[in-house]
Design a protein around this motif. Structure first.
Motif, PDB file in Angstrom:
ATOM      1  N   LEU A   1     -30.867  49.189  64.038  1.00 42.86           N
ATOM      2  CA  LEU A   1     -31.609  49.668  65.230  1.00 42.86           C
ATOM      3  C   LEU A   1     -31.143  51.044  65.835  1.00 42.86           C
ATOM      4  CD1 LEU A   1     -31.804  46.371  67.430  1.00 42.86           C
ATOM      5  CD2 LEU A   1     -33.491  47.462  66.175  1.00 42.86           C
ATOM      6  N   ALA A   2     -29.788  51.169  65.726  1.00 44.20           N
ATOM      7  CA  ALA A   2     -29.222  52.442  66.048  1.00 44.20           C
ATOM      8  C   ALA A   2     -29.668  53.834  65.379  1.00 44.20           C
ATOM      9  CB  ALA A   2     -27.811  52.488  66.060  1.00 44.20           C
ATOM     10  N   LEU A   3     -29.944  53.202  64.101  1.00 44.89           N
ATOM     11  CA  LEU A   3     -30.549  54.413  63.275  1.00 44.89           C
ATOM     12  C   LEU A   3     -32.000  54.650  63.215  1.00 44.89           C
ATOM     13  CD1 LEU A   3     -28.309  53.441  59.928  1.00 44.89           C
ATOM     14  CD2 LEU A   3     -28.138  55.664  61.498  1.00 44.89           C
ATOM     15  N   GLY A   4     -32.667  53.877  64.269  1.00 48.37           N
ATOM     16  CA  GLY A   4     -34.065  53.980  64.560  1.00 48.37           C
ATOM     17  C   GLY A   4     -34.968  53.025  63.551  1.00 48.37           C
ATOM     18  N   ALA A   5     -34.223  52.052  63.124  1.00 46.02           N
ATOM     19  CA  ALA A   5     -35.295  51.128  62.384  1.00 46.02           C
ATOM     20  C   ALA A   5     -36.078  50.412  63.454  1.00 46.02           C
ATOM     21  CB  ALA A   5     -34.380  49.945  61.728  1.00 46.02           C
ATOM     22  N   ARG A   6     -37.111  49.818  62.916  1.00 46.40           N
ATOM     23  CA  ARG A   6     -38.180  49.197  63.828  1.00 46.40           C
ATOM     24  C   ARG A   6     -38.141  47.802  63.199  1.00 46.40           C
ATOM     25  NH1 ARG A   6     -43.326  50.453  64.496  1.00 46.40           N
ATOM     26  NH2 ARG A   6     -43.418  51.837  62.701  1.00 46.40           N
ATOM     27  N   TYR A   7     -38.021  46.741  63.849  1.00 42.70           N
ATOM     28  CA  TYR A   7     -38.434  45.124  63.464  1.00 42.70           C
ATOM     29  C   TYR A   7     -39.971  45.056  63.964  1.00 42.70           C
ATOM     30  CZ  TYR A   7     -33.777  44.016  61.818  1.00 42.70           C
ATOM     31  OH  TYR A   7     -32.634  44.013  61.560  1.00 42.70           O
ATOM     32  N   VAL A   8     -40.698  44.601  62.618  1.00 42.15           N
ATOM     33  CA  VAL A   8     -42.153  44.399  62.843  1.00 42.15           C
ATOM     34  C   VAL A   8     -42.432  43.174  62.106  1.00 42.15           C
ATOM     35  CG1 VAL A   8     -42.440  46.910  62.780  1.00 42.15           C
ATOM     36  CG2 VAL A   8     -42.399  45.901  60.618  1.00 42.15           C
ATOM     37  N   PRO A   9     -43.658  42.652  62.331  1.00 40.84           N
ATOM     38  CA  PRO A   9     -44.069  41.321  61.744  1.00 40.84           C
ATOM     39  C   PRO A   9     -44.210  41.649  60.084  1.00 40.84           C
ATOM     40  CG  PRO A   9     -45.529  41.760  63.707  1.00 40.84           C
ATOM     41  CD  PRO A   9     -44.620  42.771  63.475  1.00 40.84           C
ATOM     42  N   LEU A  10     -44.255  40.606  59.389  1.00 41.26           N
ATOM     43  CA  LEU A  10     -44.164  40.813  57.947  1.00 41.26           C
ATOM     44  C   LEU A  10     -45.365  41.646  57.544  1.00 41.26           C
ATOM     45  CD1 LEU A  10     -43.023  40.455  55.015  1.00 41.26           C
ATOM     46  CD2 LEU A  10     -44.186  38.377  54.983  1.00 41.26           C
ATOM     47  N   ASP A  11     -46.548  41.285  58.092  1.00 39.47           N
ATOM     48  CA  ASP A  11     -47.785  42.138  57.512  1.00 39.47           C
ATOM     49  C   ASP A  11     -47.743  43.612  57.762  1.00 39.47           C
ATOM     50  OD1 ASP A  11     -48.691  39.639  56.436  1.00 39.47           O
ATOM     51  OD2 ASP A  11     -50.374  39.347  58.013  1.00 39.47           O
ATOM     52  N   THR A  12     -47.151  44.005  59.028  1.00 39.26           N
ATOM     53  CA  THR A  12     -47.096  45.289  59.505  1.00 39.26           C
ATOM     54  C   THR A  12     -46.162  45.985  58.419  1.00 39.26           C
ATOM     55  OG1 THR A  12     -47.284  44.638  61.676  1.00 39.26           O
ATOM     56  CG2 THR A  12     -46.595  46.769  61.369  1.00 39.26           C
ATOM     57  N   LEU A  13     -45.153  45.394  57.983  1.00 45.40           N
ATOM     58  CA  LEU A  13     -44.031  46.087  57.193  1.00 45.40           C
ATOM     59  C   LEU A  13     -44.795  46.404  55.772  1.00 45.40           C
ATOM     60  CD1 LEU A  13     -40.424  44.817  56.437  1.00 45.40           C
ATOM     61  CD2 LEU A  13     -41.971  45.150  54.642  1.00 45.40           C
ATOM     62  N   LEU A  14     -45.603  45.166  55.447  1.00 46.39           N
ATOM     63  CA  LEU A  14     -46.190  45.525  53.994  1.00 46.39           C
ATOM     64  C   LEU A  14     -47.318  46.460  54.011  1.00 46.39           C
ATOM     65  CD1 LEU A  14     -46.618  41.446  53.109  1.00 46.39           C
ATOM     66  CD2 LEU A  14     -44.833  43.151  52.028  1.00 46.39           C
ATOM     67  N   GLY A  15     -48.026  46.581  55.255  1.00 45.06           N
ATOM     68  CA  GLY A  15     -49.177  47.587  55.124  1.00 45.06           C
ATOM     69  C   GLY A  15     -48.584  49.016  55.415  1.00 45.06           C
ATOM     70  N   GLU A  16     -47.321  49.258  55.977  1.00 45.94           N
ATOM     71  CA  GLU A  16     -46.892  50.773  56.105  1.00 45.94           C
ATOM     72  C   GLU A  16     -45.965  50.968  55.600  1.00 45.94           C
ATOM     73  OE1 GLU A  16     -46.055  51.050  60.470  1.00 45.94           O
ATOM     74  OE2 GLU A  16     -48.128  49.880  61.052  1.00 45.94           O
ATOM     75  N   SER A  17     -45.364  50.252  54.497  1.00 50.24           N
ATOM     76  CA  SER A  17     -44.132  50.631  53.700  1.00 50.24           C
ATOM     77  C   SER A  17     -44.565  51.470  52.233  1.00 50.24           C
ATOM     78  CB  SER A  17     -43.250  49.627  53.420  1.00 50.24           C
ATOM     79  OG  SER A  17     -42.857  49.131  54.665  1.00 50.24           O
ATOM     80  N   ASP A  18     -44.089  52.395  52.135  1.00 47.73           N
ATOM     81  CA  ASP A  18     -44.146  53.108  50.740  1.00 47.73           C
ATOM     82  C   ASP A  18     -43.335  52.430  49.638  1.00 47.73           C
ATOM     83  OD1 ASP A  18     -45.773  55.451  51.460  1.00 47.73           O
ATOM     84  OD2 ASP A  18     -44.265  55.590  52.790  1.00 47.73           O
ATOM     85  N   VAL A  19     -42.178  51.748  50.165  1.00 48.09           N
ATOM     86  CA  VAL A  19     -41.374  51.121  49.179  1.00 48.09           C
ATOM     87  C   VAL A  19     -40.989  49.835  49.890  1.00 48.09           C
ATOM     88  CG1 VAL A  19     -38.903  51.023  48.364  1.00 48.09           C
ATOM     89  CG2 VAL A  19     -40.206  53.198  48.459  1.00 48.09           C
ATOM     90  N   VAL A  20     -40.834  48.580  49.332  1.00 47.57           N
ATOM     91  CA  VAL A  20     -40.610  47.372  50.123  1.00 47.57           C
ATOM     92  C   VAL A  20     -39.324  46.955  49.109  1.00 47.57           C
ATOM     93  CG1 VAL A  20     -41.549  45.083  50.508  1.00 47.57           C
ATOM     94  CG2 VAL A  20     -42.943  46.895  50.846  1.00 47.57           C
ATOM     95  N   SER A  21     -38.502  46.303  49.869  1.00 48.80           N
ATOM     96  CA  SER A  21     -37.319  45.978  48.995  1.00 48.80           C
ATOM     97  C   SER A  21     -36.812  44.589  49.758  1.00 48.80           C
ATOM     98  CB  SER A  21     -36.165  46.794  49.260  1.00 48.80           C
ATOM     99  OG  SER A  21     -34.919  46.448  48.295  1.00 48.80           O
ATOM    100  N   LEU A  22     -36.394  43.590  48.886  1.00 49.63           N
ATOM    101  CA  LEU A  22     -36.429  42.136  49.207  1.00 49.63           C
ATOM    102  C   LEU A  22     -34.733  41.806  49.273  1.00 49.63           C
ATOM    103  CD1 LEU A  22     -39.188  40.551  47.165  1.00 49.63           C
ATOM    104  CD2 LEU A  22     -39.275  41.139  49.497  1.00 49.63           C
ATOM    105  N   HIS A  23     -34.531  41.505  50.539  1.00 48.52           N
ATOM    106  CA  HIS A  23     -32.907  41.160  50.432  1.00 48.52           C
ATOM    107  C   HIS A  23     -32.830  39.813  51.439  1.00 48.52           C
ATOM    108  CE1 HIS A  23     -31.937  44.962  49.077  1.00 48.52           C
ATOM    109  NE2 HIS A  23     -32.985  45.469  49.614  1.00 48.52           N
ATOM    110  N   CYS A  24     -33.751  38.822  51.109  1.00 51.26           N
ATOM    111  CA  CYS A  24     -33.657  37.729  51.808  1.00 51.26           C
ATOM    112  C   CYS A  24     -33.358  36.486  50.910  1.00 51.26           C
ATOM    113  CB  CYS A  24     -34.842  37.069  52.652  1.00 51.26           C
ATOM    114  SG  CYS A  24     -36.467  37.139  51.810  1.00 51.26           S
ATOM    115  N   PRO A  25     -32.571  35.544  51.123  1.00 44.13           N
ATOM    116  CA  PRO A  25     -32.505  34.376  50.345  1.00 44.13           C
ATOM    117  C   PRO A  25     -33.525  33.727  49.613  1.00 44.13           C
ATOM    118  CG  PRO A  25     -31.702  33.619  52.556  1.00 44.13           C
ATOM    119  CD  PRO A  25     -32.307  35.169  52.773  1.00 44.13           C
ATOM    120  N   LEU A  26     -33.382  33.102  48.908  1.00 45.18           N
ATOM    121  CA  LEU A  26     -34.665  32.149  48.288  1.00 45.18           C
ATOM    122  C   LEU A  26     -34.576  30.802  49.145  1.00 45.18           C
ATOM    123  CD1 LEU A  26     -37.068  31.557  46.489  1.00 45.18           C
ATOM    124  CD2 LEU A  26     -35.527  30.998  44.504  1.00 45.18           C
TER     125      LEU A  26
END
Ligand code: NAI
Length: 334
Positions: free
Chosen positions: A183-208
């Protein structure tokens, strides 16, 4: 106390042997994978140490229990390959290495992004052949583009910080507490669909988990920006592999970097170069020039290996002393 490491390779022998003098229990290295057939090899070992593609399902746990196993000491962060309910029922605690080097995994994800964007494998193969042309190697500036980080735990946060350093806009999705440093670096938390629709690169770091199985399926791929890049260094099951080929063919998915693959068990960590590749989806993925697959090597740095050995042996020592630590929730002994 005796401990057996399944799926041991020379690098495990080296790092565990180096760390072991600080601990006074026997460690036996076993090359075989752990499964229902090989569980018998653990007979007489109180501590069993599986790796990520070993099977620790109910049948295996019952066989281990019958052979005297009292502790499962995972030498990994992920624990999706363990039937925690069964372990709990049998009174076998499961301990893990919750964090070793988040930098190793995050930096590998960045490596995949750079290699895909600047077509490095193709460029290297070309110059080795004396072809110094540039056609087909056009990349894009990461600076000013948007990266979507799915899962901002230990690794996702490091990854997000690195990408912010590239001058990328960081979008994040995580049902847990937002990471203050992002957050301090300016990151924005958004719903998943927004992230998918707006990102040029999507990277997965959640557990299975059951909730994240096939998080990226055909529907999610359609929601991504046309031509965007997908990176998976999390777990193979996060992505529906069958949906990838069509998305790559249509250009909807512009680049794909995989360090993990849904059907990697029995394939990754082994040399199959003299054998036909029987997995048709993986074989097809490997034919795309805009796909890079590495064989679950994101964790594989000297620092991470040393930390894994030290934490695993430390977990075992703590358990022997009656002060278990790094216990996977849901697998506490009764
Ligand atoms: P962590 O537990 O610190 O962070 C995971 C994050 O994912 C948490 O913040 C959690 O709230 C979030 N999360 C949970 N459900 C989610 C969902 N539905 N959508 C989005 N986010 C969700 O784990 P850490 O250490 O950062 O590792 C992440 C994963 O990376 C591990 O679970 C493991 O599968 C993978 N991994 C891969 C390695 C490799 O060599 N390729 C090595 C180490 C870990």
């Amino acid at each position: 106390m005796r401990m057996i490491l399944f799926s041991s390779r020379q690098y495990d022998v080296d790092t565990f042997t180096e760390a072991k003098p600080a601990y006074d229990f026997d460690v036996h290295f076993q090359e075989s994978h752990l499964d229902a057939e090989t569980a018998i090899l653990a007979r007489g070992y109180e501590i069993v140490c599986p790796f990520v593609n070993d099977s620790v399902d109910a049948a295996v746990l019952q066989a281990l229990h019958a052979g005297g196993t009292k502790l499962i000491a995972l030498r990994s962060a992920g624990f999706n390959h363990v039937d925690l309910a069964e372990a709990s029922k049998l009174g076998i605690p499961v301990v893990r290495v919750p964090a070793y080097s988040p930098y190793a995994v995050a930096e590998h994800a960045v490596g995949l992004i750079l290699a895909l964007n600047r077509r490095l494998p193709r460029a290297v193969a070309r110059t080795r052949e004396g072809d110094f042309s540039l056609h087909g190697l056009l990349g894009f500036d990461l600076h000013g583009k948007t990266v979507g980080v799915i899962g901002t735990g230990t690794i996702g946060r490091v990854f997000g910080r690195i990408m912010a350093g590239f001058g990328m806009h960081v979008l994040a999705y995580d049902p847990g507490t937002p990471a203050e440093d992002l957050l301090a670096l300016g990151a924005r938390y958004v719903p998943l669909d927004t992230l998918l629709g707006e990102s040029d690169v999507v990277s997965l770091h959640c557990p299975l988990l059951p909730a994240t199985y096939h998080l990226i399926d055909g529907r999610a791929l359609e929601k991504m920006k046309f031509g965007a890049m997908l990176i998976n260094t999390g777990r193979g099951g996060l992505v529906e592999s069958n949906a990838l080929v069509g998305a790559l063919k249509s250009g909807q998915l512009g680049h794909l970097g995989l360090d993990v693959y849904e059907e990697e068990g029995g394939l990754f960590f082994e040399d199959h170069s003299n054998l036909p590749l029987l997995d048709d989806v993986l074989a097809r993925l490997l034919m795309f020039p805009n796909v890079i697959v590495t064989a679950h090597q994101a964790f594989f740095t000297r620092e991470a290996m040393n930390e894994i050995a030290d934490t695993t042996l430390g977990n075992v020592k703590a358990w022997i002393e009656g002060k278990p630590r790094n216990v996977v929730q849901g697998a506490k002994s009764g």
